[in-house]
Design a protein around this motif. Structure first.
Motif, PDB file in Angstrom:
ATOM      1  N   THR A 180      -1.374  -0.166  -2.242  1.00 17.27           N
ATOM      2  CA  THR A 180      -2.659  -0.832  -2.062  1.00 17.27           C
ATOM      3  C   THR A 180      -3.767   0.045  -2.646  1.00 17.27           C
ATOM      4  O   THR A 180      -3.853   1.225  -2.322  1.00 17.27           O
ATOM      5  CB  THR A 180      -2.949  -1.063  -0.562  1.00 17.27           C
ATOM      6  OG1 THR A 180      -1.872  -1.801  -0.012  1.00 17.27           O
ATOM      7  CG2 THR A 180      -4.237  -1.824  -0.373  1.00 17.27           C
ATOM      8  N   PRO A 181      -4.603  -0.514  -3.499  1.00 16.88           N
ATOM      9  CA  PRO A 181      -5.704   0.285  -4.061  1.00 16.88           C
ATOM     10  C   PRO A 181      -6.687   0.702  -2.972  1.00 16.88           C
ATOM     11  O   PRO A 181      -6.893  -0.020  -1.991  1.00 16.88           O
ATOM     12  CB  PRO A 181      -6.373  -0.670  -5.051  1.00 16.88           C
ATOM     13  CG  PRO A 181      -5.410  -1.771  -5.273  1.00 16.88           C
ATOM     14  CD  PRO A 181      -4.553  -1.848  -4.059  1.00 16.88           C
ATOM     15  N   SER A 182      -7.284   1.858  -3.151  1.00 15.85           N
ATOM     16  CA  SER A 182      -8.220   2.364  -2.133  1.00 15.85           C
ATOM     17  C   SER A 182      -9.450   1.465  -2.019  1.00 15.85           C
ATOM     18  O   SER A 182     -10.023   1.325  -0.946  1.00 15.85           O
ATOM     19  CB  SER A 182      -8.635   3.797  -2.459  1.00 15.85           C
ATOM     20  OG  SER A 182      -9.241   3.859  -3.720  1.00 15.85           O
ATOM     21  N   ARG A 183      -9.855   0.821  -3.081  1.00 15.59           N
ATOM     22  CA  ARG A 183     -11.010  -0.082  -3.012  1.00 15.59           C
ATOM     23  C   ARG A 183     -10.688  -1.328  -2.193  1.00 15.59           C
ATOM     24  O   ARG A 183     -11.556  -1.875  -1.524  1.00 15.59           O
ATOM     25  CB  ARG A 183     -11.469  -0.474  -4.408  1.00 15.59           C
ATOM     26  CG  ARG A 183     -11.996   0.711  -5.177  1.00 15.59           C
ATOM     27  CD  ARG A 183     -13.232   0.325  -5.946  1.00 15.59           C
ATOM     28  NE  ARG A 183     -13.688   1.457  -6.713  1.00 15.59           N
ATOM     29  CZ  ARG A 183     -14.778   2.147  -6.417  1.00 15.59           C
ATOM     30  NH1 ARG A 183     -15.493   1.812  -5.386  1.00 15.59           N
ATOM     31  NH2 ARG A 183     -15.145   3.157  -7.164  1.00 15.59           N
ATOM     32  N   GLN A 184      -9.448  -1.787  -2.262  1.00 19.37           N
ATOM     33  CA  GLN A 184      -9.054  -2.935  -1.448  1.00 19.37           C
ATOM     34  C   GLN A 184      -9.005  -2.531   0.024  1.00 19.37           C
ATOM     35  O   GLN A 184      -9.344  -3.314   0.906  1.00 19.37           O
ATOM     36  CB  GLN A 184      -7.693  -3.456  -1.888  1.00 19.37           C
ATOM     37  CG  GLN A 184      -7.267  -4.715  -1.169  1.00 19.37           C
ATOM     38  CD  GLN A 184      -5.934  -5.229  -1.685  1.00 19.37           C
ATOM     39  OE1 GLN A 184      -5.494  -4.857  -2.763  1.00 19.37           O
ATOM     40  NE2 GLN A 184      -5.295  -6.071  -0.913  1.00 19.37           N
ATOM     41  N   LEU A 208     -10.786  -2.642   5.835  1.00 14.01           N
ATOM     42  CA  LEU A 208     -11.128  -1.879   7.035  1.00 14.01           C
ATOM     43  C   LEU A 208     -12.635  -1.759   7.277  1.00 14.01           C
ATOM     44  O   LEU A 208     -13.041  -1.188   8.281  1.00 14.01           O
ATOM     45  CB  LEU A 208     -10.514  -0.482   6.946  1.00 14.01           C
ATOM     46  CG  LEU A 208      -8.989  -0.418   6.905  1.00 14.01           C
ATOM     47  CD1 LEU A 208      -8.540   1.015   6.722  1.00 14.01           C
ATOM     48  CD2 LEU A 208      -8.403  -0.999   8.170  1.00 14.01           C
ATOM     49  N   ASN A 209     -13.457  -2.262   6.359  1.00 13.27           N
ATOM     50  CA  ASN A 209     -14.922  -2.130   6.445  1.00 13.27           C
ATOM     51  C   ASN A 209     -15.359  -0.671   6.573  1.00 13.27           C
ATOM     52  O   ASN A 209     -16.167  -0.312   7.423  1.00 13.27           O
ATOM     53  CB  ASN A 209     -15.491  -2.951   7.607  1.00 13.27           C
ATOM     54  CG  ASN A 209     -15.436  -4.430   7.337  1.00 13.27           C
ATOM     55  OD1 ASN A 209     -15.453  -4.853   6.183  1.00 13.27           O
ATOM     56  ND2 ASN A 209     -15.355  -5.226   8.377  1.00 13.27           N
ATOM     57  N   ILE A 210     -14.787   0.166   5.734  1.00 14.07           N
ATOM     58  CA  ILE A 210     -15.128   1.586   5.665  1.00 14.07           C
ATOM     59  C   ILE A 210     -15.495   1.866   4.218  1.00 14.07           C
ATOM     60  O   ILE A 210     -14.890   1.319   3.297  1.00 14.07           O
ATOM     61  CB  ILE A 210     -13.932   2.464   6.104  1.00 14.07           C
ATOM     62  CG1 ILE A 210     -13.548   2.148   7.556  1.00 14.07           C
ATOM     63  CG2 ILE A 210     -14.256   3.929   5.958  1.00 14.07           C
ATOM     64  CD1 ILE A 210     -12.303   2.853   8.023  1.00 14.07           C
TER      65      ILE A 210
END
Length: 128
Positions: A85-89, A94-96
Motif C-alpha cells: 500500500t502506498p504511503s499516500r493512500q 487513517l486521516n494522518i
C-alpha cells in the motif's frame, strides 16, 4: 535583514505618539534612524501586530503534531497487513498527514520504496 529586538519595536511604537500628537510613518522612521543608527525600521508591521495581539513579541511556531501510540500502531499494522500500500493512500485511510506517516516508518526503521519491475537475465543474454 536586521531583526529588531523587542525594545526596538516598543521604542518605534512609542515614537508614533498618542491621540492628536501622532507622527507620520516617515517621521517615525527618521526619528528611529537618528536614535538607533544604522537600523531602518518599518514599524507598520509592528503597529498592526500590536493592535491585533496587544504585544510585539515573536510568536512561537507550533510543534509538529504528535501521534498517539495507538495511531502509530495503526500505521504499522496497516503496513504489515498490506506492505504494498502506498504511503499516500495510507494517509487518506487513517486521516494522518503524510509526513507523520513517514516519521513513524523511519522511527520503526521501515523504509518505503517504490517497486520497480525489471527483466530477469537468462543464460543466453550475456552473448548479446
Amino acid at each position: 535583514m536586521v531583526y529588531l529586538t523587542e525594545m526596538h519595536k516598543i521604542t518605534s511604537l512609542q515614537m508614533i505618539g498618542y491621540g492628536d500628537r501622532t507622527r507620520t510613518q516617515a517621521e517615525v522612521v527618521r526619528l528611529f534612524q537618528e536614535k538607533i543608527s544604522g537600523v531602518a525600521a518599518d514599524n507598520s508591521r509592528y503597529q498592526k501586530q500590536f493592535r491585533e495581539r496587544g504585544h510585539v513579541r515573536q510568536l512561537k511556531k507550533n510543534p509538529p503534531n504528535k501521534l498517539s501510540d495507538d495511531q502509530k500502531l495503526n500505521v504499522m499494522l496497516m503496513l504489515e497487513e498490506n506492505p504494498h500500500t502506498p504511503s499516500r493512500q495510507t494517509t487518506s485511510t487513517l486521516n494522518i498527514s503524510h509526513s507523520s506517516i513517514l516519521r513513524v516508518l523511519t522511527e520503526n526503521q521501515v523504509h518505503p520504496y517504490k517497486l520497480v519491475p525489471t527483466n530477469e537475465l537468462a543464460e543466453d543474454d550475456f552473448d548479446r
